[in-house]
Design a protein around this motif. Sequence first.
Motif, PDB file in Angstrom:
ATOM      1  N   LYS A  18      31.577  45.665  51.134  1.00 24.91           N
ATOM      2  CA  LYS A  18      31.980  44.863  50.283  1.00 24.91           C
ATOM      3  C   LYS A  18      33.137  44.325  50.232  1.00 24.91           C
ATOM      4  N   VAL A  19      33.358  43.442  50.000  1.00 25.44           N
ATOM      5  CA  VAL A  19      35.239  42.584  50.328  1.00 25.44           C
ATOM      6  C   VAL A  19      35.613  42.409  48.320  1.00 25.44           C
ATOM      7  N   TYR A  20      33.906  42.495  47.331  1.00 26.06           N
ATOM      8  CA  TYR A  20      34.578  42.467  46.048  1.00 26.06           C
ATOM      9  C   TYR A  20      33.683  42.650  44.617  1.00 26.06           C
ATOM     10  N   GLU A  21      34.130  43.267  43.640  1.00 25.14           N
ATOM     11  CA  GLU A  21      33.190  43.673  43.175  1.00 25.14           C
ATOM     12  C   GLU A  21      34.422  43.726  42.064  1.00 25.14           C
ATOM     13  N   ASP A  22      33.490  42.692  40.903  1.00 35.08           N
ATOM     14  CA  ASP A  22      33.249  43.468  39.376  1.00 35.08           C
ATOM     15  C   ASP A  22      32.042  43.346  38.649  1.00 35.08           C
ATOM     16  N   GLU A  23      31.977  43.269  37.348  1.00 38.66           N
ATOM     17  CA  GLU A  23      31.485  43.819  36.533  1.00 38.66           C
ATOM     18  C   GLU A  23      29.971  42.786  36.379  1.00 38.66           C
ATOM     19  N   ASN A  24      29.881  41.910  36.737  1.00 40.19           N
ATOM     20  CA  ASN A  24      28.397  40.731  37.179  1.00 40.19           C
ATOM     21  C   ASN A  24      28.656  40.327  38.575  1.00 40.19           C
ATOM     22  N   GLN A  60      25.818  32.489  34.847  1.00 45.07           N
ATOM     23  CA  GLN A  60      25.788  33.497  36.137  1.00 45.07           C
ATOM     24  C   GLN A  60      26.495  32.950  37.273  1.00 45.07           C
ATOM     25  N   VAL A  61      25.865  31.155  37.393  1.00 45.07           N
ATOM     26  CA  VAL A  61      26.255  30.201  38.122  1.00 45.07           C
ATOM     27  C   VAL A  61      28.543  30.549  38.313  1.00 45.07           C
ATOM     28  N   ALA A  62      29.107  30.837  37.478  1.00 42.96           N
ATOM     29  CA  ALA A  62      30.083  29.894  36.624  1.00 42.96           C
ATOM     30  C   ALA A  62      30.391  31.562  37.714  1.00 42.96           C
ATOM     31  N   ASP A  63      30.245  32.851  36.510  1.00 40.73           N
ATOM     32  CA  ASP A  63      30.071  34.152  37.152  1.00 40.73           C
ATOM     33  C   ASP A  63      30.579  34.446  39.125  1.00 40.73           C
ATOM     34  N   PHE A  65      31.061  31.587  40.612  1.00 40.36           N
ATOM     35  CA  PHE A  65      32.222  31.114  41.280  1.00 40.36           C
ATOM     36  C   PHE A  65      33.480  31.322  41.120  1.00 40.36           C
ATOM     37  N   SER A  66      33.344  32.182  39.953  1.00 43.72           N
ATOM     38  CA  SER A  66      34.771  32.997  38.831  1.00 43.72           C
ATOM     39  C   SER A  66      35.396  33.829  40.288  1.00 43.72           C
ATOM     40  N   ALA A  67      34.466  34.365  40.724  1.00 40.26           N
ATOM     41  CA  ALA A  67      34.147  35.482  41.707  1.00 40.26           C
ATOM     42  C   ALA A  67      35.428  35.171  42.926  1.00 40.26           C
ATOM     43  N   ILE A  68      34.230  33.725  43.421  1.00 42.25           N
ATOM     44  CA  ILE A  68      34.872  33.165  44.754  1.00 42.25           C
ATOM     45  C   ILE A  68      36.235  33.054  44.555  1.00 42.25           C
ATOM     46  N   LYS A  69      36.801  32.270  43.472  1.00 41.08           N
ATOM     47  CA  LYS A  69      37.937  31.728  42.970  1.00 41.08           C
ATOM     48  C   LYS A  69      39.118  33.217  43.371  1.00 41.08           C
ATOM     49  N   ASN A  70      39.103  33.919  42.872  1.00 37.16           N
ATOM     50  CA  ASN A  70      39.585  35.156  42.526  1.00 37.16           C
ATOM     51  C   ASN A  70      39.567  35.757  44.292  1.00 37.16           C
ATOM     52  N   TYR A  71      38.368  35.894  44.890  1.00 43.11           N
ATOM     53  CA  TYR A  71      39.079  36.381  46.563  1.00 43.11           C
ATOM     54  C   TYR A  71      39.579  35.753  47.205  1.00 43.11           C
ATOM     55  N   SER A  72      39.118  34.068  47.218  1.00 47.29           N
ATOM     56  CA  SER A  72      39.729  33.433  47.860  1.00 47.29           C
ATOM     57  C   SER A  72      41.301  32.896  48.038  1.00 47.29           C
ATOM     58  N   GLU A  73      41.540  32.951  46.304  1.00 49.79           N
ATOM     59  CA  GLU A  73      42.322  33.216  46.051  1.00 49.79           C
ATOM     60  C   GLU A  73      43.689  34.532  46.658  1.00 49.79           C
ATOM     61  N   LYS A  74      43.270  35.765  46.264  1.00 51.11           N
ATOM     62  CA  LYS A  74      43.761  36.790  46.698  1.00 51.11           C
ATOM     63  C   LYS A  74      43.792  36.923  47.788  1.00 51.11           C
ATOM     64  N   GLU A  75      43.010  36.957  49.152  1.00 56.47           N
ATOM     65  CA  GLU A  75      42.969  36.376  50.380  1.00 56.47           C
ATOM     66  C   GLU A  75      43.403  35.339  51.079  1.00 56.47           C
ATOM     67  N   GLY A  76      44.161  33.882  49.951  1.00 53.07           N
ATOM     68  CA  GLY A  76      44.765  33.028  50.626  1.00 53.07           C
ATOM     69  C   GLY A  76      44.299  32.201  51.322  1.00 53.07           C
ATOM     70  N   LEU A  77      42.508  32.124  51.218  1.00 53.67           N
ATOM     71  CA  LEU A  77      41.635  31.225  52.508  1.00 53.67           C
ATOM     72  C   LEU A  77      42.156  29.603  52.052  1.00 53.67           C
ATOM     73  N   GLU A  78      42.273  29.557  50.880  1.00 56.55           N
ATOM     74  CA  GLU A  78      42.663  28.065  50.611  1.00 56.55           C
ATOM     75  C   GLU A  78      43.848  27.623  51.266  1.00 56.55           C
ATOM     76  N   LYS A  79      45.258  28.463  51.299  1.00 57.15           N
ATOM     77  CA  LYS A  79      45.645  28.194  52.723  1.00 57.15           C
ATOM     78  C   LYS A  79      46.045  28.344  53.517  1.00 57.15           C
ATOM     79  N   ASP A  80      45.282  29.463  53.566  1.00 55.61           N
ATOM     80  CA  ASP A  80      44.900  29.146  55.594  1.00 55.61           C
ATOM     81  C   ASP A  80      43.808  28.251  56.068  1.00 55.61           C
ATOM     82  N   GLY A  81      43.758  26.977  55.659  1.00 57.32           N
ATOM     83  CA  GLY A  81      42.799  25.697  56.176  1.00 57.32           C
ATOM     84  C   GLY A  81      41.891  25.360  54.951  1.00 57.32           C
TER      85      GLY A  81
END
Length: 115
Positions: A18-24, A60-63, A65-81
Motif C-alpha cells: 500500500k502507498v495510500y489509504e484513507d477512509e474510502n 466515489q469517482v471524486a473520492d 481522484f482526490s486520493a490520487i491528487k493527495n498522493y501525487s502532490e505528496k510524492e511530487g509526481l507532477e514536479k517530476d514530469g
Amino acid sequence: MDDCLFCKIFKGEIPSTKVYEDENVIGFQDLYPQAKIHLLFIHKEHSKNVNEMMGNDPKQVADVFSAIKNYSEKEGLEKDGGFRVVTNLGSLAGQTVFHTHFHVLSGEQLGRFGS
C-alpha cells in the motif's frame, strides 16, 4: 464481493504494498508494472467499472481522484514530469479485475496512445 481480488486486498486478506489509504480509497503497487511507477487506486465500495461506479455513487469517482491528487502532490509526481491516470472498462479494453480501479503511471517517459 467475497471473490473480488481487490476487495480482498483492501480487507487485508491478500498482501499488497500500500502507498495510500484513507477512509474510502486505497492505493497500492501493481504486481505487473507497466512503468517505473505503476499504482492502482480503488474505492473500498465495490463496483465493476467506472460506469457502474458513476451510476451507483458519482462521489466515489471524486473520492478516488482526490486520493490520487493527495498522493501525487505528496510524492511530487507532477514536479517530476507528470503522470498518467487510466481506467479500463471491459475485457476488450484490457480490464482483467472487475473492481473499478485507476492506474497511475509515472517515473519515466510513457508511450503515446494510438499512432
